[in-house]
Scaffold this motif. Structure first.
Motif, PDB file in Angstrom:
ATOM      1  N   ALA A  23       0.821  -1.217   0.000  1.00 47.15           N
ATOM      2  CA  ALA A  23       0.000   0.000   0.000  1.00 47.15           C
ATOM      3  C   ALA A  23       0.850   1.260   0.000  1.00 47.15           C
ATOM      4  CB  ALA A  23      -0.932  -0.005   1.212  1.00 47.15           C
ATOM      5  N   SER A  24       2.048   1.204   0.586  1.00 48.59           N
ATOM      6  CA  SER A  24       2.905   2.390   0.644  1.00 48.59           C
ATOM      7  C   SER A  24       3.400   2.821  -0.723  1.00 48.59           C
ATOM      8  CB  SER A  24       4.098   2.149   1.579  1.00 48.59           C
ATOM      9  OG  SER A  24       4.866   1.045   1.130  1.00 48.59           O
ATOM     10  N   GLY A  25       3.144   2.006  -1.755  1.00 50.56           N
ATOM     11  CA  GLY A  25       3.423   2.449  -3.109  1.00 50.56           C
ATOM     12  C   GLY A  25       2.627   3.690  -3.481  1.00 50.56           C
ATOM     13  N   VAL A  79      -1.314   3.906   2.728  1.00 52.10           N
ATOM     14  CA  VAL A  79      -1.161   3.171   3.994  1.00 52.10           C
ATOM     15  C   VAL A  79      -2.330   3.473   4.920  1.00 52.10           C
ATOM     16  CG1 VAL A  79       0.251   2.922   6.070  1.00 52.10           C
ATOM     17  CG2 VAL A  79       1.349   3.049   3.821  1.00 52.10           C
ATOM     18  N   GLU A  80      -2.682   4.743   5.042  1.00 53.86           N
ATOM     19  CA  GLU A  80      -3.772   5.133   5.938  1.00 53.86           C
ATOM     20  C   GLU A  80      -5.090   4.510   5.512  1.00 53.86           C
ATOM     21  OE1 GLU A  80      -3.541   9.365   5.799  1.00 53.86           O
ATOM     22  OE2 GLU A  80      -1.667   9.447   6.974  1.00 53.86           O
ATOM     23  N   GLU A  81      -5.348   4.479   4.192  1.00 53.48           N
ATOM     24  CA  GLU A  81      -6.611   3.879   3.741  1.00 53.48           C
ATOM     25  C   GLU A  81      -6.644   2.382   4.012  1.00 53.48           C
ATOM     26  OE1 GLU A  81      -8.747   5.237   0.194  1.00 53.48           O
ATOM     27  OE2 GLU A  81      -8.568   3.164  -0.535  1.00 53.48           O
ATOM     28  N   VAL A 104      -0.427  -5.244   2.227  1.00 56.01           N
ATOM     29  CA  VAL A 104       0.812  -5.167   3.003  1.00 56.01           C
ATOM     30  C   VAL A 104       1.136  -3.692   3.156  1.00 56.01           C
ATOM     31  CG1 VAL A 104       3.298  -5.622   2.897  1.00 56.01           C
ATOM     32  CG2 VAL A 104       1.673  -7.398   2.219  1.00 56.01           C
ATOM     33  N   VAL A 105       1.555  -3.263   4.328  1.00 58.69           N
ATOM     34  CA  VAL A 105       1.843  -1.844   4.540  1.00 58.69           C
ATOM     35  C   VAL A 105       3.049  -1.411   3.723  1.00 58.69           C
ATOM     36  CG1 VAL A 105       2.605  -0.126   6.242  1.00 58.69           C
ATOM     37  CG2 VAL A 105       0.748  -1.706   6.793  1.00 58.69           C
ATOM     38  N   ASN A 106       4.155  -2.142   3.825  1.00 57.63           N
ATOM     39  CA  ASN A 106       5.378  -1.724   3.142  1.00 57.63           C
ATOM     40  C   ASN A 106       6.194  -2.941   2.744  1.00 57.63           C
ATOM     41  OD1 ASN A 106       7.068   0.564   2.289  1.00 57.63           O
ATOM     42  ND2 ASN A 106       8.547  -0.294   3.716  1.00 57.63           N
ATOM     43  N   LEU A 161      11.749 -12.475  -4.737  1.00 57.30           N
ATOM     44  CA  LEU A 161      12.516 -11.354  -4.175  1.00 57.30           C
ATOM     45  C   LEU A 161      11.604 -10.446  -3.364  1.00 57.30           C
ATOM     46  CD1 LEU A 161      12.248  -8.250  -5.563  1.00 57.30           C
ATOM     47  CD2 LEU A 161      13.181  -9.467  -7.517  1.00 57.30           C
ATOM     48  N   VAL A 162      12.177  -9.822  -2.348  1.00 55.64           N
ATOM     49  CA  VAL A 162      11.484  -8.843  -1.509  1.00 55.64           C
ATOM     50  C   VAL A 162      12.398  -7.641  -1.347  1.00 55.64           C
ATOM     51  CG1 VAL A 162      10.444  -8.365   0.744  1.00 55.64           C
ATOM     52  CG2 VAL A 162      10.252 -10.659  -0.247  1.00 55.64           C
ATOM     53  N   ALA A 163      11.834  -6.451  -1.517  1.00 58.48           N
ATOM     54  CA  ALA A 163      12.609  -5.226  -1.336  1.00 58.48           C
ATOM     55  C   ALA A 163      11.704  -4.147  -0.762  1.00 58.48           C
ATOM     56  CB  ALA A 163      13.212  -4.756  -2.659  1.00 58.48           C
ATOM     57  N   ASP A 164      12.273  -3.332   0.108  1.00 57.88           N
ATOM     58  CA  ASP A 164      11.537  -2.199   0.667  1.00 57.88           C
ATOM     59  C   ASP A 164      11.328  -1.169  -0.436  1.00 57.88           C
ATOM     60  OD1 ASP A 164      11.024   0.401   1.921  1.00 57.88           O
ATOM     61  OD2 ASP A 164      11.499  -0.574   3.818  1.00 57.88           O
ATOM     62  N   ASN A 165      10.084  -0.908  -0.782  1.00 54.48           N
ATOM     63  CA  ASN A 165       9.799  -0.028  -1.913  1.00 54.48           C
ATOM     64  C   ASN A 165      10.074   1.436  -1.617  1.00 54.48           C
ATOM     65  OD1 ASN A 165       7.292  -1.009  -0.399  1.00 54.48           O
ATOM     66  ND2 ASN A 165       6.543   0.930  -1.210  1.00 54.48           N
ATOM     67  N   LEU A 166      10.119   1.831  -0.352  1.00 59.38           N
ATOM     68  CA  LEU A 166      10.425   3.225  -0.021  1.00 59.38           C
ATOM     69  C   LEU A 166      11.935   3.479   0.006  1.00 59.38           C
ATOM     70  CD1 LEU A 166       7.807   4.009   2.775  1.00 59.38           C
ATOM     71  CD2 LEU A 166       7.673   4.526   0.329  1.00 59.38           C
TER      72      LEU A 166
END
Length: 347
Positions: free
Chosen positions: A166-168, A174-176, A248-250, A321-326
């Protein structure tokens, strides 16, 4: 403290400083010790006057429509495509080099699209456009792995399914998700009014990110193809993608199937991936180990698991693979571009 008096250190602006990526940029500047001799924080008029702290110093947020870009050498833009289209030309005309985190300039032939671990050589000279584009948040970790595979075996094609957090969509996304999840648990009979995600992302997955194209693919899926080709310098690279939003949040995840030109040995593949810069292979010792968005410990690494060579086609394999999108997918890549520009004295 990375605020210095060295005249070679750049004067820096962060446009979109109050957003999710802007906040992450500030944290990474502090964490990585990026040296600068002046810092300006910029956002929309709505956020002007807000105070944010960088390296212990409080800075007022300035309105972008009143900001003088001639006062900075380097500007990070992370305020959305519309803002970049409007304000980046003003920043470059004033002499600033821009690192832009939107789609606005990625496919411009005069603008390099850079992942430093893949094509840092693009930063040896100042770009003709004055802009360096930051790729899509799912493209960045993918091409970092594809580079090693291409160099060792050659790539025939790649099929990718993304699972994007969601943080994308920044803080609003994220809030929604959080609000809709609470509302769904407390009042399951009522429909939550969605703005960022349609249908609701709460306890759901949505196989659509960005707008649909006439081809039936979405713009997000097209971005991953076009950007991978440009970054890797392989104009006919065959990458096809399904992009999915997940609750997922992030942290974005990807299931990747790659068919190569040569026969692949799993042990060699694992060692090849593990040798890439800032990559952690979780099943290096045991194929039962794998990363998830909730469990990765180092968010400055691309995390890999589920590495499986296809027993029916030894030229093909799967990985997860997993990566922090921020960070990996946005702010860290931008900071690493800035570090390379400073080291190469390109500014």
């Amino acid at each position: 403290m990375t605020l210095v008096t060295d005249p070679k250190a750049p004067r820096v602006a962060i446009v979109g400083a109050t957003g999710a990526v802007g906040n992450t940029l500030i944290g990474l500047i502090e964490q990585r010790g990026l040296r600068y001799r002046d810092m300006r924080l910029v956002a929309s008029a709505r956020s002007a006057g807000t105070e944010l702290t960088v390296d212990g110093v409080a800075y007022p947020v300035q309105a972008v429509d009143e900001f003088d870009f001639s006062e900075v050498d380097l500007a990070f833009f992370s305020a959305g495509t519309e803002a970049s289209e409007k304000w980046v030309p003003k920043a470059t005309a004033a002499g600033a080099v821009v690192i832009d985190n939107t789609i606005a300039y990625r496919m411009d032939p005069d603008t390099p699209l850079v992942v430093p671990q893949v094509n840092a050589h693009e930063l040896d000279r100042r770009p003709k456009s004055g802009v360096i584009a930051n790729p899509n948040c799912s493209t960045i970790p993918l091409v970092r792995l594809l580079k090693g595979v291409e160099e060792r075996w050659g790539i025939r094609q790649a099929v990718v399914s993304t699972y994007q957090a969601a943080s994308g969509l920044g803080h609003p996304g994220v809030e929604e998700l959080q609000d809709a999840s609470r509302a769904s648990l407390d009042h399951p009979e009522e429909a939550y009014p969605n703005k960022e995600f349609t249908p609701s992302l709460a306890f759901n997955v949505i196989p659509k990110i960005d707008r649909f194209l006439d081809s039936g693919f979405t713009l997000e899926e097209q971005k991953m193809l076009q950007e991978s080709r440009k970054i890797l310098g392989i104009p006919h690279l065959d990458v096809t993608t399904t992009c999915v939003r997940v609750p997922v949040v992030n942290g974005h995840s990807e299931a990747v199937w790659i068919e190569t030109q040569g026969v692949v040995d799993r042990t060699e593949l694992v060692e090849t991936l593990a040798a890439l810069p800032e990559v952690t292979v979780h099943d290096r010792e045991s194929p039962r180990e794998f990363p998830t968005p909730a469990t990765i410990d180092d968010r400055d690494q691309v995390h890999v698991g589920r590495v499986r060579v296809n027993p029916n086609n030894p030229r093909a394999f799967w990985l997860w693979l997993v990566a922090d999108n921020l960070t990996i997918g946005a702010a860290l890549n931008a900071i690493q571009i800035a570090e390379e520009l400073i080291a190469r004295e390109t500014l």
